[in-house]
Design a protein around this motif. Structure first.
Motif, PDB file in Angstrom:
ATOM      1  N   UNK A  78       4.451   1.961  -6.737  1.00  0.00           N
ATOM      2  CA  UNK A  78       3.599   1.270  -7.710  1.00  0.00           C
ATOM      3  C   UNK A  78       3.382   2.084  -8.973  1.00  0.00           C
ATOM      4  N   UNK A  79       4.246   3.064  -9.247  1.00  0.00           N
ATOM      5  CA  UNK A  79       4.153   3.832 -10.481  1.00  0.00           C
ATOM      6  C   UNK A  79       4.968   3.141 -11.573  1.00  0.00           C
ATOM      7  N   UNK A 108      -2.147  -3.548   6.006  1.00  0.00           N
ATOM      8  CA  UNK A 108      -1.573  -2.238   6.323  1.00  0.00           C
ATOM      9  C   UNK A 108      -2.034  -1.176   5.321  1.00  0.00           C
ATOM     10  N   UNK A 109      -2.013  -1.526   4.036  1.00  0.00           N
ATOM     11  CA  UNK A 109      -2.413  -0.559   3.018  1.00  0.00           C
ATOM     12  C   UNK A 109      -3.905  -0.266   3.103  1.00  0.00           C
ATOM     13  N   UNK A 110      -4.717  -1.286   3.340  1.00  0.00           N
ATOM     14  CA  UNK A 110      -6.160  -1.057   3.467  1.00  0.00           C
ATOM     15  C   UNK A 110      -6.472  -0.176   4.677  1.00  0.00           C
ATOM     16  N   UNK A 111      -5.742  -0.336   5.766  1.00  0.00           N
ATOM     17  CA  UNK A 111      -5.934   0.551   6.920  1.00  0.00           C
ATOM     18  C   UNK A 111      -5.574   1.986   6.562  1.00  0.00           C
ATOM     19  N   UNK A 112      -4.512   2.136   5.785  1.00  0.00           N
ATOM     20  CA  UNK A 112      -4.117   3.477   5.340  1.00  0.00           C
ATOM     21  C   UNK A 112      -5.186   4.089   4.437  1.00  0.00           C
ATOM     22  N   UNK A 113      -5.743   3.288   3.516  1.00  0.00           N
ATOM     23  CA  UNK A 113      -6.811   3.766   2.639  1.00  0.00           C
ATOM     24  C   UNK A 113      -8.029   4.173   3.463  1.00  0.00           C
ATOM     25  N   UNK A 114      -8.370   3.368   4.457  1.00  0.00           N
ATOM     26  CA  UNK A 114      -9.528   3.653   5.306  1.00  0.00           C
ATOM     27  C   UNK A 114      -9.325   4.968   6.064  1.00  0.00           C
ATOM     28  N   UNK A 115      -8.142   5.159   6.630  1.00  0.00           N
ATOM     29  CA  UNK A 115      -7.863   6.395   7.367  1.00  0.00           C
ATOM     30  C   UNK A 115      -7.954   7.615   6.452  1.00  0.00           C
ATOM     31  N   UNK A 138     -10.011   2.080  -8.775  1.00  0.00           N
ATOM     32  CA  UNK A 138      -8.751   1.819  -9.484  1.00  0.00           C
ATOM     33  C   UNK A 138      -7.513   2.328  -8.759  1.00  0.00           C
ATOM     34  N   UNK A 139      -7.608   3.526  -8.151  1.00  0.00           N
ATOM     35  CA  UNK A 139      -6.419   4.046  -7.478  1.00  0.00           C
ATOM     36  C   UNK A 139      -6.064   3.225  -6.238  1.00  0.00           C
ATOM     37  N   UNK A 140      -7.077   2.702  -5.538  1.00  0.00           N
ATOM     38  CA  UNK A 140      -6.793   1.876  -4.366  1.00  0.00           C
ATOM     39  C   UNK A 140      -6.274   0.495  -4.760  1.00  0.00           C
ATOM     40  N   UNK A 141      -6.763  -0.043  -5.851  1.00  0.00           N
ATOM     41  CA  UNK A 141      -6.218  -1.306  -6.343  1.00  0.00           C
ATOM     42  C   UNK A 141      -4.752  -1.128  -6.744  1.00  0.00           C
ATOM     43  N   UNK A 142      -4.443   0.038  -7.290  1.00  0.00           N
ATOM     44  CA  UNK A 142      -3.053   0.326  -7.643  1.00  0.00           C
ATOM     45  C   UNK A 142      -2.187   0.400  -6.391  1.00  0.00           C
ATOM     46  N   UNK A 143      -2.717   1.003  -5.328  1.00  0.00           N
ATOM     47  CA  UNK A 143      -1.960   1.100  -4.079  1.00  0.00           C
ATOM     48  C   UNK A 143      -1.626  -0.278  -3.517  1.00  0.00           C
ATOM     49  N   UNK A 144      -2.523  -1.230  -3.698  1.00  0.00           N
ATOM     50  CA  UNK A 144      -2.282  -2.572  -3.166  1.00  0.00           C
ATOM     51  C   UNK A 144      -1.067  -3.241  -3.812  1.00  0.00           C
ATOM     52  N   UNK A 145      -0.681  -2.777  -4.986  1.00  0.00           N
ATOM     53  CA  UNK A 145       0.504  -3.352  -5.633  1.00  0.00           C
ATOM     54  C   UNK A 145       1.758  -3.124  -4.792  1.00  0.00           C
TER      55      UNK A 145
END
Length: 261
Positions: free
Chosen positions: A71-72, A98-105, A119-126
């Motif tokens: 997502x860069x 899957x990404x939200x679980x990774x963010x939570x961990x 903002x960084x987590x919203x970017x990860x969702x991309x």
């Protein structure tokens, strides 16, 4: 259906990183009786990548694409795949989970609760935005999935992620091809022969044994190695054995010196 490989990234073309995917994909396919038909390397230019994908989607092959699904700003593979198919990019529901679980961990390992609106987590969702209708390729390394659309399978550029994901695709989607595509290759070294003199033999083998492909790999030799040509045949096993026997018989009739490999 044949197998193709696309490796994406300016860092490969500039030499900053050496490609490792080509040899590994050949190995993974070969272990299942399959063979790579073609490979292309392309940089991060969206126009060029979209054109390549549009062409490969139209070809009907099974294609693995490695790299550019992050997502860069220099990651364009997801967007280009969607553009090549004329589809919108949509947030995949399971990919998002899957990404939200990774963010939570990751947050809890750092000792705080996750902020999914940061903002960084919203970017990860991309990284879960794929062409509409795409399926997921599970990522055993960090659970941030790749995606499948139209017999094209898109995985990250990192070998530790890409290679088990490619294996999963082969075993989950194409086991019916494993035995249908059994392939054999036989070759020998012919010494001190001109390649042009062997060309009529090569043409005759391809004419007389349909489905067998003949190859020639010449070496000019050096102080330690005599001038030689690796001459071989590849294809369906029973036809290859017949063609290889015919090749040896013709070389013997010519009095050519050769050694089996």
């Amino acid at each position: 259906m044949e197998f193709g490989l696309i490796v994406v990234g300016d860092e490969i073309l500039s030499g900053r990183r050496q490609d490792k995917h080509f040899a590994k994909v050949v190995e993974l396919l070969g272990a299942r009786g399959l063979q790579l038909a073609w490979a292309e390397f392309v940089g991060d230019d969206p126009g060029r990548l979209t054109a390549l994908l549009r062409r490969s989607f139209a070809g009907g092959d099974i294609v693995f694409s490695c790299g550019g699904i992050g997502a860069t700003p220099d990651d364009h593979t997801r967007q280009c795949a969607a553009a090549a198919l004329g589809l919108p990019l949509v947030l995949h529901p399971e990919g998002r989970v899957n990404i939200e679980e990774r963010i939570r961990e990751t947050a809890r390992e750092a000792g705080h609760e996750p902020d999914f609106g940061a903002p960084d987590n919203l970017q990860r969702l991309k990284m879960a935005e794929f062409p509409e209708g795409a399926g997921l390729i599970p990522n055993p390394y960090n659970r941030i999935a790749g995606f499948t659309v139209a017999h094209h399978h898109f995985v990250p550029g990192f070998p530790v992620m890409a290679w088990p994901m490619i294996e999963w695709v082969l075993d989950a989607h194409y086991p019916h091809l494993f035995h249908a595509a059994v392939h054999l290759e036989r070759s020998l070294l012919v010494y001190e022969q001109a390649e042009a003199a062997l060309t009529p033999l090569m043409e005759a083998l391809q004419r007389d044994y349909p489905g067998v492909r003949v190859f020639s790999l010449p070496s000019v030799g050096d102080a330690q190695t005599r001038r030689h040509i690796e001459l071989g045949v590849k294809g369906e096993p029973s036809k290859v054995e017949l063609a290889f026997d015919a090749m040896q018989a013709e070389l013997q009739s010519r009095g050519a010196e050769f050694r089996l490999l």
